[in-house]
Design a protein around this motif. Structure first.
Motif, PDB file in Angstrom:
ATOM      1  N   CYS A 253       0.872  -1.169   0.000  1.00  0.00           N
ATOM      2  CA  CYS A 253       0.000   0.000   0.000  1.00  0.00           C
ATOM      3  C   CYS A 253       0.920   1.232   0.000  1.00  0.00           C
ATOM      4  O   CYS A 253       2.136   1.078   0.076  1.00  0.00           O
ATOM      5  CB  CYS A 253      -0.888  -0.034   1.251  1.00  0.00           C
ATOM      6  SG  CYS A 253       0.050   0.137   2.781  1.00  0.00           S
ATOM      7  N   GLU A 255       1.862   3.038   2.235  1.00  0.00           N
ATOM      8  CA  GLU A 255       2.747   3.093   3.408  1.00  0.00           C
ATOM      9  C   GLU A 255       4.109   2.442   3.118  1.00  0.00           C
ATOM     10  O   GLU A 255       5.076   2.675   3.835  1.00  0.00           O
ATOM     11  CB  GLU A 255       2.117   2.367   4.609  1.00  0.00           C
ATOM     12  CG  GLU A 255       0.776   2.917   5.075  1.00  0.00           C
ATOM     13  CD  GLU A 255       0.906   4.302   5.685  1.00  0.00           C
ATOM     14  OE1 GLU A 255       1.910   4.537   6.396  1.00  0.00           O
ATOM     15  OE2 GLU A 255       0.022   5.141   5.439  1.00  0.00           O
ATOM     16  N   HIS A 260       0.621  -6.387   1.549  1.00  0.00           N
ATOM     17  CA  HIS A 260      -0.637  -6.968   2.028  1.00  0.00           C
ATOM     18  C   HIS A 260      -0.994  -8.219   1.226  1.00  0.00           C
ATOM     19  O   HIS A 260      -1.074  -8.167  -0.008  1.00  0.00           O
ATOM     20  CB  HIS A 260      -1.781  -5.962   1.877  1.00  0.00           C
ATOM     21  CG  HIS A 260      -1.713  -4.846   2.878  1.00  0.00           C
ATOM     22  ND1 HIS A 260      -2.063  -5.015   4.196  1.00  0.00           N
ATOM     23  CD2 HIS A 260      -1.321  -3.552   2.764  1.00  0.00           C
ATOM     24  CE1 HIS A 260      -1.907  -3.864   4.851  1.00  0.00           C
ATOM     25  NE2 HIS A 260      -1.449  -2.957   4.004  1.00  0.00           N
ATOM     26  N   CYS A 315      -2.293  -2.447   9.538  1.00  0.00           N
ATOM     27  CA  CYS A 315      -1.382  -1.465   8.921  1.00  0.00           C
ATOM     28  C   CYS A 315      -1.931  -0.053   9.148  1.00  0.00           C
ATOM     29  O   CYS A 315      -3.142   0.135   9.299  1.00  0.00           O
ATOM     30  CB  CYS A 315      -1.292  -1.769   7.436  1.00  0.00           C
ATOM     31  SG  CYS A 315      -0.281  -0.645   6.465  1.00  0.00           S
ATOM     32  N   CYS A 317      -2.457   2.041   7.056  1.00  0.00           N
ATOM     33  CA  CYS A 317      -3.366   2.387   5.954  1.00  0.00           C
ATOM     34  C   CYS A 317      -4.800   1.982   6.288  1.00  0.00           C
ATOM     35  O   CYS A 317      -5.725   2.328   5.555  1.00  0.00           O
ATOM     36  CB  CYS A 317      -2.930   1.688   4.668  1.00  0.00           C
ATOM     37  SG  CYS A 317      -3.248  -0.096   4.670  1.00  0.00           S
ATOM     38  N   ARG A 319      -5.783  -1.272   6.564  1.00  0.00           N
ATOM     39  CA  ARG A 319      -6.063  -2.656   6.131  1.00  0.00           C
ATOM     40  C   ARG A 319      -5.595  -3.666   7.178  1.00  0.00           C
ATOM     41  O   ARG A 319      -4.545  -3.477   7.799  1.00  0.00           O
ATOM     42  CB  ARG A 319      -5.379  -2.948   4.794  1.00  0.00           C
ATOM     43  CG  ARG A 319      -5.996  -2.206   3.623  1.00  0.00           C
ATOM     44  CD  ARG A 319      -5.251  -2.485   2.326  1.00  0.00           C
ATOM     45  NE  ARG A 319      -5.803  -1.682   1.221  1.00  0.00           N
ATOM     46  CZ  ARG A 319      -5.452  -0.434   0.958  1.00  0.00           C
ATOM     47  NH1 ARG A 319      -4.550   0.170   1.717  1.00  0.00           N
ATOM     48  NH2 ARG A 319      -6.002   0.220  -0.052  1.00  0.00           N
TER      49      ARG A 319
HETATM   50 ZN   LIG Z   1      -1.118  -0.900   4.382  1.00  0.00          ZN
END
Ligand SMILES: [Zn+2]
Length: 435
Positions: A253, A255, A260, A315, A317, A319
């Motif tokens: 992602c 980040e 993932h 995470c 983000c 997720r």
């Molecule tokens: Zn992430």
């Protein structure tokens, strides 16, 4: 992530840990049953391990199921581990074999559809949007890269330019004229593009690139920095392998802190590669995947040979899909150079087949920004005086490319030059720095 950003399959991308696990359990039970009922190899293995698919009750029960290995796929050449009649198979891909037997993977319509979804999610998770113009410079053909990246971009709804590999000048022309915003290729090819851009006197500001989707070979954070800097893009890492559909298993992602894993399809475990014992979260080990919805070729506990740590913490983000932290190495001797996987024994095979060469050789791995492999080999005493060294060097280099698609620098040495060992010969000298 910006509020309101469009995400492909947002619900699946943003599933909570609890929902992921509930879905995994449901799918895993069905998949073990599917493999048992339709693949003789799995029925035999589960029977001999005394496992009744009906007794699989919780996620941890997957650990009772025997592993599947790459050899199992080769043993089932040509049509692989197949759970459906041939008329339901809609596509094949294959990777070059280490033994001359290709590893063939097959897909039903459902599998192709699912793969496209997973790849579209990868693009979306990495920050690619429907309005992007995606140039796909992966190889189209039996290799899963080209069509995998292609289908995913189409599924996302982006514009796809299927340039495929090579012809760098044309790649750059297309990139410039079509205002390509997303480049898909191997990290090493992007470095080549960078060199070519400089030669043509172009800078990133002449292009509209904003994201690179880079997979199919391991690359260091240093290489990432160079690519991001020279192309003025976000360079995102992807993970996949043809046995697991192809690209699309895991992706970074924005980040850029681990990849993932789409865990509603790929149930991941980490094992001790020597004992097969399941390790606790956070421990480094070989990653093993069970595919959860695959129809044509179910894979239960597939051993990837890749060593990594899996991070289960959510995470930043947002997720909850677990992340593969950087892959640290292989669980056996396999070498990965320039996107090619190769065993030293395969190189040895080729060298030893040539009368002009002696038995002593060394494989040297080095890295500057990219990995390089050189093969130093002694010429046999009979040929040392009379052989045309330039021609022989070329012959060895070409054999390595022809059999292994391996581009190695070959250096011929006089008989008796490589130090002999009384113990185990040191055949591989790895001078690469690993983080
Ligand atoms: Zn992430």
């Amino acid at each position: 992530m910006k509020e309101g950003t469009y995400l492909f399959q947002r619900d699946q991308q943003m599933m909570s840990r609890k929902d992921i696990e509930a879905l995994q359990l449901k799918l895993m039970k069905a998949q073990v049953r599917h493999a048992y009922d339709n693949v003789p190899m799995y029925r035999k293995r589960l029977d001999s391990a005394g496992i009744d698919p009906a007794k699989i009750k919780k996620l941890e029960d997957i650990a009772k199921v025997p592993f599947t290995k790459k050899d199992d796929l080769r043993d089932h050449y040509p049509y692989g581990i197949r759970a459906v009649p041939l008329d339901r198979i809609k596509r094949l891909h294959a990777s070059s074999g280490t033994t001359g037997i290709p590893t063939v993977v097959s897909y039903t319509s459902h599998d192709l559809d699912r793969w496209a979804d997973l790849m579209a999610r990868c693009y979306s998770c990495a920050g690619v949007e429907q309005t992007d113009i995606v140039q796909n410079a992966y190889g189209y053909g039996l290799f899963t890269g080209g069509l995998g990246f292609h289908m995913g971009a189409e599924r996302l709804g982006a514009l796809v330019i299927p340039t495929a590999t090579g012809n760098t000048k044309r790649q750059i022309k297309m990139m410039k004229d079509m205002r390509t915003s997303v480049l898909c290729c191997t990290p090493s090819y992007s470095l080549y593009i960078i060199e070519e851009l400089a030669e043509e006197g172009l800078s990133p500001s002449d292009l509209d690139l904003r994201i690179g989707m880079f997979g199919a070979e391991p690359w260091s954070d240093e290489t990432r920095k160079i690519i991001e800097d020279k192309l003025d893009i976000a360079a995102q890492d992807l993970y996949g392998m043809s046995e697991l559909y192809g690209p699309g298993v895991a992706v970074e992602c924005p980040e850029q802190n681990g990849l993932h894993i789409w865990s509603d399809e790929f149930l991941v475990e980490t094992i001790n590669p020597d004992t097969g014992e399941v390790l606790s979260p956070g421990e480094k080990g070989e990653i093993v995947f069970t595919m959860l919805t695959r129809e044509a070729m179910p894979l239960l506990r597939y051993r990837t040979r890749d060593l990594a740590v899996i991070e289960y913490e959510k995470c930043s983000c947002g997720r909850s899909h677990p992340r593969i932290m950087r892959i640290k190495g292989r669980s056996d001797d396999m070498l990965i150079v320039g996107g090619v996987n190769v065993f030293p024994s395969q190189i040895e095979d080729i060298l030893m087949r040539m009368d002009e060469l002696g038995e002593q050789y060394q494989i040297v791995l080095e890295t500057d920004r990219l990995d390089h492999i050189s093969v130093k080999v002694e010429v046999s005493p009979n040929h040392w005086v009379k052989a045309d060294m330039k021609e022989l060097t070329k012959k060895v280099e070409e054999s390595l490319i022809a059999s292994l698609t391996l581009r190695a620098k070959v250096e011929l040495l006089a008989p008796g030059t490589i130090p002999r060992s009384e113990g185990k010969a040191k055949r591989v000298i790895d001078l690469r720095k690993r983080i």
